[in-house]
Design a protein around this motif. Structure first.
Motif, short mmCIF file in Angstrom:
data_model
loop_
_atom_site.label_atom_id
_atom_site.label_comp_id
_atom_site.label_asym_id
_atom_site.label_seq_id
_atom_site.Cartn_x
_atom_site.Cartn_y
_atom_site.Cartn_z
N ARG A 176 0.86 -1.15 0.09
CA ARG A 176 0.04 -0.17 0.11
C ARG A 176 0.87 1.24 0.04
NH1 ARG A 176 -4.59 -0.97 4.31
NH2 ARG A 176 -5.68 0.62 3.23
N ILE A 177 2.23 1.15 -0.11
CA ILE A 177 3.08 2.30 0.04
C ILE A 177 3.68 2.28 -1.63
CG2 ILE A 177 5.25 3.25 0.80
CD1 ILE A 177 4.53 1.58 3.52
N PRO A 178 3.31 3.35 -2.06
CA PRO A 178 3.63 3.76 -3.63
C PRO A 178 5.27 3.77 -3.63
CG PRO A 178 1.93 5.21 -3.06
CD PRO A 178 2.42 4.50 -1.75
N GLY A 179 5.67 3.14 -4.68
CA GLY A 179 7.09 3.34 -5.04
C GLY A 179 8.12 2.62 -3.93
N ILE A 180 7.59 1.95 -3.14
CA ILE A 180 8.60 1.49 -1.89
C ILE A 180 9.77 0.49 -2.57
CG2 ILE A 180 7.06 -0.71 -1.47
CD1 ILE A 180 7.73 0.00 1.52
N ASP A 181 10.91 0.90 -2.10
CA ASP A 181 12.05 0.06 -2.67
C ASP A 181 12.63 -0.86 -1.67
OD1 ASP A 181 12.55 1.55 -5.01
OD2 ASP A 181 12.99 3.24 -3.63
N GLU A 182 12.54 -0.43 -0.19
CA GLU A 182 13.22 -1.33 1.01
C GLU A 182 12.08 -1.39 2.14
OE1 GLU A 182 16.83 -0.76 4.03
OE2 GLU A 182 16.87 0.09 2.21
N THR A 183 12.02 -2.54 2.61
CA THR A 183 11.04 -2.57 3.77
C THR A 183 11.77 -2.85 5.03
OG1 THR A 183 11.11 -5.02 3.65
CG2 THR A 183 9.47 -3.59 2.37
N VAL A 184 10.85 -2.49 5.97
CA VAL A 184 11.65 -2.44 7.40
C VAL A 184 10.60 -2.89 8.58
CG1 VAL A 184 13.33 -0.62 7.00
CG2 VAL A 184 11.00 0.07 7.74
N ALA A 185 10.95 -3.41 9.78
CA ALA A 185 10.08 -3.93 10.75
C ALA A 185 11.02 -3.70 12.03
CB ALA A 185 9.80 -5.44 10.41
N GLU A 186 10.42 -4.07 13.26
CA GLU A 186 10.80 -3.73 14.40
C GLU A 186 12.30 -4.37 14.42
OE1 GLU A 186 11.28 -3.14 18.47
OE2 GLU A 186 9.27 -2.67 17.33
N GLY A 187 13.14 -3.58 15.03
CA GLY A 187 14.61 -3.78 15.12
C GLY A 187 15.22 -3.43 13.86
N SER A 188 14.87 -3.09 12.48
CA SER A 188 15.58 -2.83 11.48
C SER A 188 16.47 -1.66 11.81
CB SER A 188 14.71 -2.40 10.40
OG SER A 188 14.07 -3.94 9.86
N VAL A 189 17.61 -1.40 11.14
CA VAL A 189 18.41 -0.29 11.25
C VAL A 189 18.74 0.31 9.81
CG1 VAL A 189 20.66 0.68 11.69
CG2 VAL A 189 19.38 -1.16 13.25
N VAL A 190 18.60 1.49 9.70
CA VAL A 190 18.62 2.17 8.27
C VAL A 190 19.90 3.19 8.67
CG1 VAL A 190 17.67 3.83 6.55
CG2 VAL A 190 16.32 1.85 7.73
N TYR A 191 20.72 3.70 7.64
CA TYR A 191 21.36 4.80 7.81
C TYR A 191 21.38 5.72 6.82
CZ TYR A 191 24.21 1.44 10.79
OH TYR A 191 24.70 0.91 11.97
N LEU A 192 21.62 7.07 7.72
CA LEU A 192 21.49 8.11 6.82
C LEU A 192 22.72 8.96 6.94
CD1 LEU A 192 19.65 10.64 5.56
CD2 LEU A 192 19.48 11.54 7.58
N GLY A 193 23.82 8.59 5.99
CA GLY A 193 25.35 8.92 6.35
C GLY A 193 25.62 7.94 7.21
N GLY A 194 26.15 8.79 8.16
CA GLY A 194 26.69 7.99 9.50
C GLY A 194 25.71 7.97 10.57
N GLU A 195 24.49 8.35 10.47
CA GLU A 195 23.58 8.45 11.43
C GLU A 195 22.62 7.17 11.52
OE1 GLU A 195 21.51 10.35 14.64
OE2 GLU A 195 23.19 11.05 13.43
N ARG A 196 22.59 6.10 12.50
CA ARG A 196 22.02 4.99 12.45
C ARG A 196 20.49 5.35 13.04
NH1 ARG A 196 23.03 -0.34 14.68
NH2 ARG A 196 21.46 -0.91 15.96
N ILE A 197 19.67 4.87 12.21
CA ILE A 197 18.29 4.87 12.28
C ILE A 197 17.50 3.69 12.88
CG2 ILE A 197 15.99 5.64 11.39
CD1 ILE A 197 17.51 7.41 9.51
N GLU A 198 16.89 3.66 13.87
CA GLU A 198 16.55 2.27 14.37
C GLU A 198 14.88 2.52 14.38
OE1 GLU A 198 17.79 2.15 18.56
OE2 GLU A 198 19.56 1.81 18.08
N VAL A 199 14.20 1.44 13.81
CA VAL A 199 12.95 1.29 13.44
C VAL A 199 12.31 0.66 14.65
CG1 VAL A 199 11.28 0.34 11.82
CG2 VAL A 199 13.50 1.09 11.15
N ILE A 200 11.14 1.18 15.16
CA ILE A 200 10.47 0.96 16.00
C ILE A 200 9.04 0.41 15.77
CG2 ILE A 200 9.31 1.17 18.34
CD1 ILE A 200 11.41 3.33 18.68
N ALA A 201 8.50 -0.75 15.55
CA ALA A 201 7.07 -1.00 15.18
C ALA A 201 5.91 -0.55 16.00
CB ALA A 201 6.78 -2.60 15.27
N THR A 202 5.29 0.46 15.46
CA THR A 202 4.37 1.12 16.71
C THR A 202 2.69 0.99 15.97
OG1 THR A 202 5.15 3.03 15.39
CG2 THR A 202 5.97 2.59 17.61
N PRO A 203 2.35 -0.07 15.70
CA PRO A 203 1.08 -0.42 15.11
C PRO A 203 0.02 0.15 16.10
CG PRO A 203 1.79 -2.49 16.13
CD PRO A 203 2.89 -1.45 16.16
#
Length: 255
Positions: free
Chosen positions: A85-112
């Motif tokens: 249901r998300i247009p153009g999505i390239d990468e999926t994440v879930a609870e505990g996933s980590v994404v990086y913005l340059g050197g910045e760590r982004i932690e994903v929290i599932a919040t349904p």
């Protein structure tokens, strides 16, 4: 260095948000409510977006996904549970996933709760969280796809973040939320003071966000299910925390 944040209005009451890693220049858009407002903010800041961090599938959070992707060749990241249901999505994440913005760590929290697959993004080094339509200033999202215990569990996760975490939300709902909060927590002096500040900000057409986890813990009734004064006011002194939350959410729906 902490990320740089640009917050601006989209549509009628959505917030547009950019997060930029100053070392690399990489810039994330947190949800894409409206192309025109986002393009204006890109022109104003001079920041070129490299990704969209999508929190959930509602149209007022993904409407500009495809046009921005085509224009900037950016990457769209979003919750696995809502990928269809998300247009153009390239990468999926879930609870505990980590994404990086340059050197910045982004932690994903599932919040349904608001939706069944909603996620929030936490940047621990910068002490920032993007909670979209799960946690609002003095409120929480309406429960469109889940029962109250699901949202209660999600809010518990966010409430456990460090108190100095700066919180950016999806909408400018704070004035209405403050008026409701006073109806269930009328003796809270910190809430009364905050409500007065919010009235003044909105009278000047100024935003009420960001907030902090600490400020929400002291004034947001949706995180104060344990508070004896609220429980007495609701007649739920011996109820489970989740039951108190559910009653507060029910009252807000009918406020």
């Amino acid at each position: 260095m902490p990320v740089e944040i640009e917050q601006f209005m989209c549509r009628s009451d959505n917030f547009g948000i950019f997060a930029r890693d100053p070392a690399s220049g990489q810039t994330a858009i947190i949800d894409a409510p409206e192309e025109a407002s986002i393009l204006a903010a890109i022109k104003r800041t001079g920041w070129t977006p490299t990704m969209i961090l999508t929190t959930h599938h509602h149209v007022d959070h993904v409407e500009a996904n495809l046009t921005l992707k085509e224009r900037f060749k950016l990457r769209i990241i979003g919750p696995e549970a809502e990928m269809a249901r998300i247009p153009g999505i390239d990468e999926t994440v879930a609870e505990g996933s980590v994404v990086y913005l340059g050197g910045e760590r982004i932690e994903v929290i599932a919040t349904p709760g608001h939706t069944a697959g909603h996620v929030s993004y936490h940047l621990p080094a910068s002490k920032v969280a993007f909670t979209a339509d799960t946690l609002f200033a003095l409120g929480c999202g309406r429960l469109f796809e889940c029962k109250p215990p699901v949202m209660y569990d999600s809010l518990k996760k966010l409430a456990a973040l460090p108190a100095d975490t700066v919180v950016y939300c999806g909408h400018e709902y704070t004035l209405a939320n403050a008026r409701f909060a006073l109806s269930v927590d009328p003796t809270n002096s910190a809430l009364k003071e905050r409500a007065a500040r919010i009235e003044a900000l909105r009278a000047d057409n100024k935003p009420t966000l960001p907030t902090t986890i600490g400020e929400e813990l002291s004034t947001n009734p949706f995180l104060r299910w344990h508070d004896p004064a609220i429980r007495r006011h609701l007649g739920l002194e011996k109820a489970l925390d989740a039951e108190v939350f559910a009653e507060i959410r029910k009252r807000k729906d009918n406020f």
